[in-house]
Design a protein around this motif. Sequence first.
Motif, PDB file in Angstrom:
ATOM      1  N   TRP A  65       0.891  -1.146  -0.028  1.00  0.00           N
ATOM      2  CA  TRP A  65       0.037   0.248  -0.136  1.00  0.00           C
ATOM      3  C   TRP A  65       0.917   1.313   0.177  1.00  0.00           C
ATOM      4  O   TRP A  65       1.723   1.324   1.088  1.00  0.00           O
ATOM      5  N   THR A  66       0.749   2.083  -1.212  1.00  0.00           N
ATOM      6  CA  THR A  66       1.388   3.039  -1.299  1.00  0.00           C
ATOM      7  C   THR A  66       0.486   4.216  -1.431  1.00  0.00           C
ATOM      8  O   THR A  66      -0.408   4.309  -2.058  1.00  0.00           O
ATOM      9  N   THR A  67       0.994   5.584  -0.910  1.00  0.00           N
ATOM     10  CA  THR A  67       0.196   6.778  -1.069  1.00  0.00           C
ATOM     11  C   THR A  67       1.259   8.064  -1.711  1.00  0.00           C
ATOM     12  O   THR A  67       2.499   7.687  -1.505  1.00  0.00           O
ATOM     13  N   PRO A  68       0.638   8.979  -2.432  1.00  0.00           N
ATOM     14  CA  PRO A  68      -0.873   9.168  -2.773  1.00  0.00           C
ATOM     15  C   PRO A  68      -1.286   7.968  -3.933  1.00  0.00           C
ATOM     16  O   PRO A  68      -0.500   7.531  -4.605  1.00  0.00           O
ATOM     17  N   LEU A  69      -2.690   7.818  -3.687  1.00  0.00           N
ATOM     18  CA  LEU A  69      -3.222   7.041  -4.968  1.00  0.00           C
ATOM     19  C   LEU A  69      -3.188   7.657  -6.004  1.00  0.00           C
ATOM     20  O   LEU A  69      -3.606   8.614  -6.196  1.00  0.00           O
ATOM     21  N   PRO A  70      -3.273   6.896  -7.217  1.00  0.00           N
ATOM     22  CA  PRO A  70      -3.319   7.498  -8.432  1.00  0.00           C
ATOM     23  C   PRO A  70      -4.779   7.813  -8.588  1.00  0.00           C
ATOM     24  O   PRO A  70      -5.721   7.216  -8.025  1.00  0.00           O
ATOM     25  N   GLU A  71      -5.042   8.673  -9.664  1.00  0.00           N
ATOM     26  CA  GLU A  71      -6.307   9.022 -10.038  1.00  0.00           C
ATOM     27  C   GLU A  71      -7.064   7.808 -10.528  1.00  0.00           C
ATOM     28  O   GLU A  71      -6.613   6.987 -11.093  1.00  0.00           O
ATOM     29  N   ASN A 102      -5.223   1.375 -10.139  1.00  0.00           N
ATOM     30  CA  ASN A 102      -3.871   0.921 -10.299  1.00  0.00           C
ATOM     31  C   ASN A 102      -2.772   1.536  -9.332  1.00  0.00           C
ATOM     32  O   ASN A 102      -1.895   1.874  -9.692  1.00  0.00           O
ATOM     33  N   GLY A 103      -3.210   1.330  -8.098  1.00  0.00           N
ATOM     34  CA  GLY A 103      -2.367   1.810  -6.881  1.00  0.00           C
ATOM     35  C   GLY A 103      -1.517   0.911  -6.117  1.00  0.00           C
ATOM     36  O   GLY A 103      -1.082   1.293  -5.244  1.00  0.00           O
ATOM     37  N   ARG A 104      -1.737  -0.374  -6.485  1.00  0.00           N
ATOM     38  CA  ARG A 104      -0.962  -1.051  -5.845  1.00  0.00           C
ATOM     39  C   ARG A 104       0.563  -1.068  -5.684  1.00  0.00           C
ATOM     40  O   ARG A 104       1.154  -0.872  -6.866  1.00  0.00           O
ATOM     41  N   GLY A 105       1.116  -1.090  -4.750  1.00  0.00           N
ATOM     42  CA  GLY A 105       2.534  -0.730  -4.522  1.00  0.00           C
ATOM     43  C   GLY A 105       3.419  -2.252  -4.852  1.00  0.00           C
ATOM     44  O   GLY A 105       3.231  -3.163  -4.210  1.00  0.00           O
ATOM     45  N   GLN A 106       4.771  -2.096  -5.183  1.00  0.00           N
ATOM     46  CA  GLN A 106       5.511  -2.846  -5.528  1.00  0.00           C
ATOM     47  C   GLN A 106       5.998  -3.391  -4.076  1.00  0.00           C
ATOM     48  O   GLN A 106       6.224  -2.631  -2.969  1.00  0.00           O
ATOM     49  N   ILE A 146       1.515 -18.452  -2.917  1.00  0.00           N
ATOM     50  CA  ILE A 146       1.479 -17.143  -2.640  1.00  0.00           C
ATOM     51  C   ILE A 146       1.722 -16.530  -3.822  1.00  0.00           C
ATOM     52  O   ILE A 146       2.586 -16.581  -4.661  1.00  0.00           O
ATOM     53  N   GLU A 147       0.647 -15.756  -4.241  1.00  0.00           N
ATOM     54  CA  GLU A 147       0.773 -14.783  -5.570  1.00  0.00           C
ATOM     55  C   GLU A 147       1.263 -13.320  -5.391  1.00  0.00           C
ATOM     56  O   GLU A 147       0.575 -12.956  -3.885  1.00  0.00           O
ATOM     57  N   VAL A 148       1.581 -12.785  -6.014  1.00  0.00           N
ATOM     58  CA  VAL A 148       1.996 -11.383  -6.069  1.00  0.00           C
ATOM     59  C   VAL A 148       1.035 -10.583  -7.098  1.00  0.00           C
ATOM     60  O   VAL A 148       1.336 -11.070  -8.407  1.00  0.00           O
ATOM     61  N   GLU A 149       0.157  -9.792  -6.803  1.00  0.00           N
ATOM     62  CA  GLU A 149      -0.780  -9.178  -7.663  1.00  0.00           C
ATOM     63  C   GLU A 149      -0.604  -7.844  -7.659  1.00  0.00           C
ATOM     64  O   GLU A 149      -1.253  -7.182  -6.666  1.00  0.00           O
ATOM     65  N   LEU A 150      -0.156  -6.975  -8.758  1.00  0.00           N
ATOM     66  CA  LEU A 150       0.096  -5.478  -8.735  1.00  0.00           C
ATOM     67  C   LEU A 150      -0.449  -5.215  -9.916  1.00  0.00           C
ATOM     68  O   LEU A 150      -0.215  -5.374 -10.921  1.00  0.00           O
TER      69      LEU A 150
END
Length: 265
Positions: A197-203, A207-211, A235-239
């Motif tokens: 979780w990263t901020t700020p979130l995009p418009e 599509n705001g999921r953080g690496q 365990i999946e990584v979904e970005l």
Amino acid sequence: MTVKQLGLEELVAACGELGVPGVGLWREPVQAYGVEAAAKLVRDAGLAVTTLCRGGFLTAIDPHARVKAIDDNRAAIEEAAILGTDTLVLVSGGLPEGSKDLHGARERIAEALTELGPYAAERGVRLAIEPLHPMFASDRCVVSTLEQALDLAERFPAEQVGVCVDTYHVWWDDRAPAQIARAGAGGRLHAFQLADWTTPLPEGVLNGRGQLGDGAIDLRAWRALVEAAGYTGPIEVELFNDELWARNGREVLAETTERFTTHAT
């Protein structure tokens, strides 16, 4: 989806080179490639299909729209069976246009699962309800917490319906750890996904999921929670991330595997 810029053949090759043992597939690229062909491609490469994403969108009120949604989910179940995965992830759907009835929308999900759960089980597929962060409740998913997801899932046998735990969507919820234990005790932890979780979130926020490692989530702690609850699956990584999608896909995949090792093991 983390590297959606890669075609299926490129993805399979890159996973093989990097030692990634399995891949969660999305329906659209699989359908474009051909379901049978995609199944053979992945199988011949020695990869497991961990989950198929996504079914769901089961909240419509209009009878014709509901029939269409049920039919589409039946098709998704069949695709999952062909691909050799035992788990179809469900994004349940948002509020129908003009409606403000969250409870009614959730009940329509349960009605649909009454049909879809047995249909899936007959084909060796489990349905995994994925709660999404509350910011998506109006337009994408009226199931916002693991508690809500389990309240729905527990109306059905565990071999039919369980839950998908995605750190991006549940990390903020102080009731989630107890719900993970509840899911594990009931045999309903069907899938586990990581994103930061990263901020700020995009418009548009989607599509705001953080690496992994770039944000606020203690990924290793969440992995410990699901494993303590008995989860032994993939365990999946979904970005969903426009910046990642604009880069070289193989480099992103290599970076993601390194981040997984650093921050989630």
